[in-house]
Structures are given as C-alpha cells and as structure tokens.
Design an enzyme around this catalytic site. Structure first.
Site, PDB file in Angstrom:
ATOM      1  N   ARG A 137       0.940  -1.351   0.129  1.00  0.00           N
ATOM      2  CA  ARG A 137       0.194  -0.087  -0.110  1.00  0.00           C
ATOM      3  C   ARG A 137       0.993   1.196   0.086  1.00  0.00           C
ATOM      4  NH1 ARG A 137      -2.936  -2.903   3.712  1.00  0.00           N
ATOM      5  NH2 ARG A 137      -4.746  -4.047   2.486  1.00  0.00           N
ATOM      6  N   LYS A 159       2.818  11.103 -11.447  1.00  0.00           N
ATOM      7  CA  LYS A 159       1.701  10.251 -12.337  1.00  0.00           C
ATOM      8  C   LYS A 159       2.550   8.918 -12.553  1.00  0.00           C
ATOM      9  CE  LYS A 159      -1.314  13.312 -15.054  1.00  0.00           C
ATOM     10  NZ  LYS A 159      -1.651  13.522 -16.343  1.00  0.00           N
ATOM     11  N   GLU A 201       8.989  17.985 -25.237  1.00  0.00           N
ATOM     12  CA  GLU A 201       8.404  18.290 -24.124  1.00  0.00           C
ATOM     13  C   GLU A 201       8.934  19.586 -23.417  1.00  0.00           C
ATOM     14  OE1 GLU A 201       5.621  16.555 -23.312  1.00  0.00           O
ATOM     15  OE2 GLU A 201       5.834  14.475 -23.725  1.00  0.00           O
ATOM     16  N   LYS A 243       6.702  22.840 -14.560  1.00  0.00           N
ATOM     17  CA  LYS A 243       5.799  21.777 -14.217  1.00  0.00           C
ATOM     18  C   LYS A 243       5.667  21.546 -12.591  1.00  0.00           C
ATOM     19  CE  LYS A 243       4.734  16.818 -14.940  1.00  0.00           C
ATOM     20  NZ  LYS A 243       4.933  15.848 -15.587  1.00  0.00           N
ATOM     21  N   GLU A 253      -4.697  16.855 -11.606  1.00  0.00           N
ATOM     22  CA  GLU A 253      -5.315  17.492 -12.769  1.00  0.00           C
ATOM     23  C   GLU A 253      -7.019  17.721 -12.846  1.00  0.00           C
ATOM     24  OE1 GLU A 253      -3.087  15.537 -16.149  1.00  0.00           O
ATOM     25  OE2 GLU A 253      -5.077  15.579 -17.537  1.00  0.00           O
ATOM     26  N   ARG A 257      -3.601  21.541 -14.888  1.00  0.00           N
ATOM     27  CA  ARG A 257      -2.456  20.432 -14.756  1.00  0.00           C
ATOM     28  C   ARG A 257      -2.950  19.955 -16.341  1.00  0.00           C
ATOM     29  NH1 ARG A 257       0.450  15.593 -11.390  1.00  0.00           N
ATOM     30  NH2 ARG A 257       1.558  15.079 -13.073  1.00  0.00           N
ATOM     31  N   ASN A 261      -0.946  18.828 -21.470  1.00  0.00           N
ATOM     32  CA  ASN A 261      -1.360  17.835 -22.493  1.00  0.00           C
ATOM     33  C   ASN A 261      -1.314  18.408 -23.764  1.00  0.00           C
ATOM     34  OD1 ASN A 261      -1.592  15.804 -20.683  1.00  0.00           O
ATOM     35  ND2 ASN A 261      -3.676  16.223 -20.276  1.00  0.00           N
ATOM     36  N   HIS A 264      -1.407  16.662 -27.093  1.00  0.00           N
ATOM     37  CA  HIS A 264      -1.325  15.095 -26.671  1.00  0.00           C
ATOM     38  C   HIS A 264      -2.641  14.542 -27.372  1.00  0.00           C
ATOM     39  CE1 HIS A 264       2.060  15.968 -24.304  1.00  0.00           C
ATOM     40  NE2 HIS A 264       2.019  14.908 -23.757  1.00  0.00           N
ATOM     41  N   HIS A 268      -1.446  11.018 -29.221  1.00  0.00           N
ATOM     42  CA  HIS A 268      -2.036   9.759 -28.905  1.00  0.00           C
ATOM     43  C   HIS A 268      -2.445   9.041 -30.037  1.00  0.00           C
ATOM     44  CE1 HIS A 268      -1.925  10.706 -24.208  1.00  0.00           C
ATOM     45  NE2 HIS A 268      -0.809  10.431 -24.735  1.00  0.00           N
ATOM     46  N   HIS A 282       7.156   8.768 -28.665  1.00  0.00           N
ATOM     47  CA  HIS A 282       6.198   9.713 -28.094  1.00  0.00           C
ATOM     48  C   HIS A 282       6.386  11.420 -28.232  1.00  0.00           C
ATOM     49  CE1 HIS A 282       3.255  11.159 -25.012  1.00  0.00           C
ATOM     50  NE2 HIS A 282       4.362  11.697 -24.365  1.00  0.00           N
TER      51      HIS A 282
HETATM   52  N1  LIG Z   1       4.152  10.021 -15.774  1.00  0.00           N
HETATM   53  C1  LIG Z   1       4.168  10.998 -16.524  1.00  0.00           C
HETATM   54  O1  LIG Z   1       3.795  12.218 -16.279  1.00  0.00           O
HETATM   55  C2  LIG Z   1       4.928  10.896 -17.838  1.00  0.00           C
HETATM   56  C3  LIG Z   1       4.920  12.065 -19.013  1.00  0.00           C
HETATM   57  C4  LIG Z   1       5.367  11.666 -20.021  1.00  0.00           C
HETATM   58  C5  LIG Z   1       5.808  10.519 -20.649  1.00  0.00           C
HETATM   59  N2  LIG Z   1       5.277   9.668 -19.681  1.00  0.00           N
HETATM   60  C6  LIG Z   1       5.865   8.052 -20.137  1.00  0.00           C
HETATM   61  O2  LIG Z   1       7.105   7.929 -20.394  1.00  0.00           O
HETATM   62  C7  LIG Z   1       7.323   7.009 -21.277  1.00  0.00           C
HETATM   63  C8  LIG Z   1       8.436   7.267 -22.459  1.00  0.00           C
HETATM   64  O3  LIG Z   1       9.819   7.826 -21.533  1.00  0.00           O
HETATM   65  P1  LIG Z   1      10.874   7.874 -22.320  1.00  0.00           P
HETATM   66  O4  LIG Z   1      10.984   8.625 -23.894  1.00  0.00           O
HETATM   67  O5  LIG Z   1      12.067   8.039 -21.431  1.00  0.00           O
HETATM   68  O6  LIG Z   1      11.360   6.429 -22.765  1.00  0.00           O
HETATM   69  P2  LIG Z   1      12.254   5.014 -22.492  1.00  0.00           P
HETATM   70  O7  LIG Z   1      11.962   4.855 -21.089  1.00  0.00           O
HETATM   71  O8  LIG Z   1      11.588   3.731 -23.259  1.00  0.00           O
HETATM   72  O9  LIG Z   1      13.640   5.314 -22.705  1.00  0.00           O
HETATM   73  C9  LIG Z   1      13.841   5.467 -24.053  1.00  0.00           C
HETATM   74  C10 LIG Z   1      14.894   4.534 -24.548  1.00  0.00           C
HETATM   75  O10 LIG Z   1      16.233   5.052 -24.213  1.00  0.00           O
HETATM   76  C11 LIG Z   1      17.080   4.245 -23.447  1.00  0.00           C
HETATM   77  N3  LIG Z   1      17.691   5.010 -22.531  1.00  0.00           N
HETATM   78  C12 LIG Z   1      17.183   5.608 -21.385  1.00  0.00           C
HETATM   79  N4  LIG Z   1      18.217   6.507 -20.759  1.00  0.00           N
HETATM   80  C13 LIG Z   1      19.387   6.425 -21.495  1.00  0.00           C
HETATM   81  C14 LIG Z   1      20.757   7.055 -21.412  1.00  0.00           C
HETATM   82  N5  LIG Z   1      20.866   7.850 -20.534  1.00  0.00           N
HETATM   83  N6  LIG Z   1      21.606   6.371 -22.308  1.00  0.00           N
HETATM   84  C15 LIG Z   1      21.194   5.758 -23.483  1.00  0.00           C
HETATM   85  N7  LIG Z   1      19.815   5.037 -23.574  1.00  0.00           N
HETATM   86  C16 LIG Z   1      18.975   5.392 -22.677  1.00  0.00           C
HETATM   87  C17 LIG Z   1      15.746   3.376 -22.913  1.00  0.00           C
HETATM   88  O11 LIG Z   1      16.680   2.100 -22.521  1.00  0.00           O
HETATM   89  C18 LIG Z   1      14.806   3.119 -23.889  1.00  0.00           C
HETATM   90  O12 LIG Z   1      15.360   2.434 -24.865  1.00  0.00           O
HETATM   91  C19 LIG Z   1       6.123   6.694 -21.908  1.00  0.00           C
HETATM   92  O13 LIG Z   1       5.614   5.193 -21.263  1.00  0.00           O
HETATM   93  C20 LIG Z   1       5.076   7.893 -21.792  1.00  0.00           C
HETATM   94  O14 LIG Z   1       3.778   7.243 -21.443  1.00  0.00           O
HETATM   95  C21 LIG Z   1       4.911   9.430 -18.523  1.00  0.00           C
END
Ligand SMILES: NC(=O)c1ccc[n+]([C@@H]2O[C@H](COP(=O)([O-])OP(=O)(O)OC[C@H]3O[C@@H](n4cnc5c(N)ncnc54)[C@H](O)[C@@H]3O)[C@@H](O)[C@H]2O)c1
Length: 381
Positions: A137, A159, A201, A243, A253, A257, A261, A264, A268, A282
């Site tokens: 929990r 999030k 972003e 942020k 949100e 907040r 988006n 987005h 999406h 993304h």
């Molecule tokens: N929680 C939130 O508020 C929020 C906001 C925006 C996006 N997201 C989520 O984030 C995710 C996308 O995140 P992302 O773009 O970081 O993708 P990711 O975590 O898949 O990383 C992208 C790639 O880069 C590699 N990588 C990471 N750090 C590295 C580094 N320093 N050197 C070399 N390679 C590295 C990873 O292994 C992966 O292959 C999605 O699932 C999206 O829904 C969440």
C-alpha cells in the site's frame, strides 16, 4: 535567461521544490548527481529499517551505461542495495512486468520502510512509481531520470502507471517520489533521436506558459541539442520549475495541469495509428501534435496567425519533425482514435489549444468537424 557556464563557486546543482505539503520534494538538476547519489539518498534513509531495503530498478540499456556509477555511489555511502534489471521498451510498462517486479520485490522482503530507485526513462519511472504506489500500500521511491523526456516531464509530478490492451497509461496512481535527481551528464549517452523527442516536451513548457522561455529556446535550443551542458541544465531546470508550479497548484489534474497535455490528443491518435512503435516516438508525436494544436487554434480564431509557423521554424532549426503529412495518416482514422481517448466526454473532444505562444488554454467542446477540416487539409500529401 542566458546559458552561462557555472562559476567555480556555484552550487553543483540547481534545486526546484515541488510544494505539496507533507509530500513535498526536491528536484535536483546538475552534472555528477549519479556519482554522488549516495549522499543525496542517505538522508532519506535515516530509518535503520530502510538501510537494508534499497532496490535500484532499471532497464538493460541504462544498466550497462549508468548502473555501475550509481551502485558505486551507494557503496561509497555505505547504503546496501540490489538491482533489478528489466527489458527496455514501452512493452515493459504492462501488467505482466508489474507483476514480475512486485513478485521480485516482495520475494526479497521489501518492507514498508523500503526504498525503490527508478533509474531510467519514462518507462522505468512510470512502472517503478506504480509498483511503489501499490506494494504494501505504498513504499517510498526516488526518480533518477536518464532521458531528457523523463528529466523534464515523467519523473516530476507523481503520475505513475502502466499500459493495458485498452490503451496507454489507463491503470495507475498518483504517487509522488521523495526526490528527483536529474543528472545532465547521463544525457550524453542518449541516442540523438531520443534526445530530440524529449526536447519536444521542453518546447511544450514554453508554448503552454512561458513565451520568454520559448524565445530562449529559439536562441539556445541548437546548442542544447549539440551538447551544451549549461544550456541543458538551464532548460531542464526551467521546465521542471514550470511543471512543479502547475503540479503544486493542481496535483490531480482537475484544472490547469491538463495544459501539460498540449498536442497530446493528436499525439496519442498518431501513436495509436503507428502501434506505439519506433516509427514515431512519443516526443515526436507530441511535436507534431503541438503543431496541429496551434494550427487548430489559428483555424478557430483563438490564436494569431504565425504561431504555428514560428513553431515549425524552431523544429526545423533543431531537427524535430514538423510535418504530419509525412506519415501517411488518414484523418478519419486519427479521429476514431481520439474518440477512444480517455479525454473524450459525451462525443465532444477536449483539446489543449493556445491563444498564442506561452498562452495554453483548455477547450472542452471542440466541434469534431473542425478537427476533420484541419486534418484533411494538413494530412494531404
Ligand atoms: N508519468 C508521466 O507524467 C509521464 C509523462 C510523459 C511521458 N510518460 C511516459 O514516459 C514513457 C516514455 O519515456 P522515455 O521517452 O524516457 O522512454 P524510455 O524509458 O523507453 O527510454 C527510451 C530509450 O532510451 C534508453 N535510455 C534511457 N536512458 C538512456 C541513457 N541515458 N543513455 C542511453 N539510452 C538510454 C532506454 O533504454 C530506452 O530504450 C512513456 O511510457 C510515456 O507514457 C509519463
């Protein structure tokens, strides 16, 4: 805002506070934070029960590049820890991997006072944050984001969640980290395409709420992409500041907040159409979606002409994709995806649009016919 080199007497990192009462935490942005992670973490581990319970969760790409430095830093600070290494990629953010992770953590006897460390991009951060929210929990976790996207967006604001067969991020929880360590140095190993996708972003923050920051990016964005550390620190810190202020005002949100988006709803739909594959990352989808959002704003007479053009010019300068027509999308299919999006209520489409650069607004009742008109015009090859 100038991208200057830090003076020798300057602190080694910039600190931004996310003000959420007893769930407040700091985002520390700088170089060398991973190598000093032990000293950042130790004060959070004053409870002796915690000292046996640090699990660093990462993916295999990041493990190969940055886990040794983090593990070494924890060793040097006398913090016992172990690592859990996951497969990289969006597919890891699912029920099966969540179950396996929880099983592993519980199997190793994680306690209520335990601490998870999410070392990686948004995939690792979202999955680990959700595991931390529901294991026993709720256990504490810290974010050590290693992509630009994670440093400016996903690691901040609490999030967390996973994808399901019904769509992305549909199961999750709000669970704030205890600390975010955004080490600019780890971005040096990030593939250029991932760096640029994360930069979309960064641009978003300027578009949504800070025209001065957008102008700064027009001046400094190329240097940032090319590797200028001072510019990277400045941009990550500015993004996190924007942020943090929005999250502090509207953690769950209910209102402003949602501005984060911007682009987005389009993004999406385009990601769904490309099967959430490497064909369109993304951040790339968000970049295209923000152009469409400004164009829709102009079409609806909300925003002066020229804003979308200025955004496209900036993308061209840094190398981000600006033309959704290059992907062969069909307007009707994108609109069908939008109607499946969780932000659709009673047939009306909610969009985050803008009254100009730096002036995001929520528009809850956009006519689907207007969206179709825009897409048919913009997607024509
Ligand atoms: N929680 C939130 O508020 C929020 C906001 C925006 C996006 N997201 C989520 O984030 C995710 C996308 O995140 P992302 O773009 O970081 O993708 P990711 O975590 O898949 O990383 C992208 C790639 O880069 C590699 N990588 C990471 N750090 C590295 C580094 N320093 N050197 C070399 N390679 C590295 C990873 O292994 C992966 O292959 C999605 O699932 C999206 O829904 C969440």
């Amino acid at each position: 805002m100038a991208a200057k080199s830090p003076s020798p007497s300057a602190p080694s990192h910039t600190t931004i506070e996310v003000a959420l009462g007893d769930r407040s935490y700091e985002i520390r942005v700088g170089a060398g934070l991973v190598a000093n992670a032990g000293s950042h973490l130790s004060p959070l581990l004053t409870d002796p029960a915690r000292r046996g319970g640090v699990a660093v969760v990462t993916d295999s790409n990041v493990a190969a590049l940055h886990l040794p430095a983090l593990a070494g830093a924890l060793d040097a600070a006398g913090v016992p820890h172990r690592a859990v290494v996951l497969e990289p990629g969006e597919h890891t953010k699912d029920f099966a991997h969540l179950e396996r992770l929880l099983d592993d953590l519980l199997g190793h006897g994680i306690e209520r006072g335990g601490m998870l460390v999410a070392l990686g991009g948004g995939v690792v951060g979202d999955l680990v944050g959700f595991a931390a929210a529901i294991a026993l929990r709720g256990v504490d976790f810290i974010q050590v984001p290693t992509t630009l996207l994670a440093q400016v967006d996903s690691s901040v604001g609490g999030k967390t969640g996973i994808n399901t067969r019904h769509g992305k991020n549909l199961v999750g929880a709000f669970h704030q980290p205890r600390l975010v360590l955004a080490d600019i140095g780890v971005l040096d190993t990030l593939p250029p395409r991932e760096l640029l996708a994360g930069y979309a972003e960064v641009v978003k923050y300027g578009l949504v709420g800070d025209a001065g920051f957008f102008a700064w990016l027009e001046e400094n964005g190329r240097a940032l992409i090319a590797g200028d550390r001072a510019a990277r620190i400045e941009a990550v810190a500015a993004s996190c500041r924007i942020k943090a202020a929005i999250v502090a005002a509207d953690e769950r949100e209910h209102g402003e907040r949602a501005l984060l988006n911007l682009g987005h709803t389009f993004a999406h739909a385009m990601e769904a159409e490309t099967g959430f594959s490497d064909r369109l990352l993304h951040g790339e989808a968000v970049a295209l979606g923000m152009v469409l959002a400004l164009e829709l704003s102009q079409q609806l007479g909300l925003c002066p002409d020229g804003a979308a053009e200025r955004l496209r010019a900036h993308y061209a300068a840094v190398g981000l994709p600006a033309d959704p027509a290059a992907y062969g999308f069909g307007a009707d299919r994108l609109i069908a995806h939008m109607h499946h999006d969780k932000k659709v209520r009673g047939g009306a489409l909610t969009f985050i649009l803008a009254r100009g650069i730096g002036r995001g607004i929520v528009v809850p009742d956009v006519e689907p016919g207007e969206v179709k008109r825009l897409l048919e015009r913009r997607l024509a090859a």
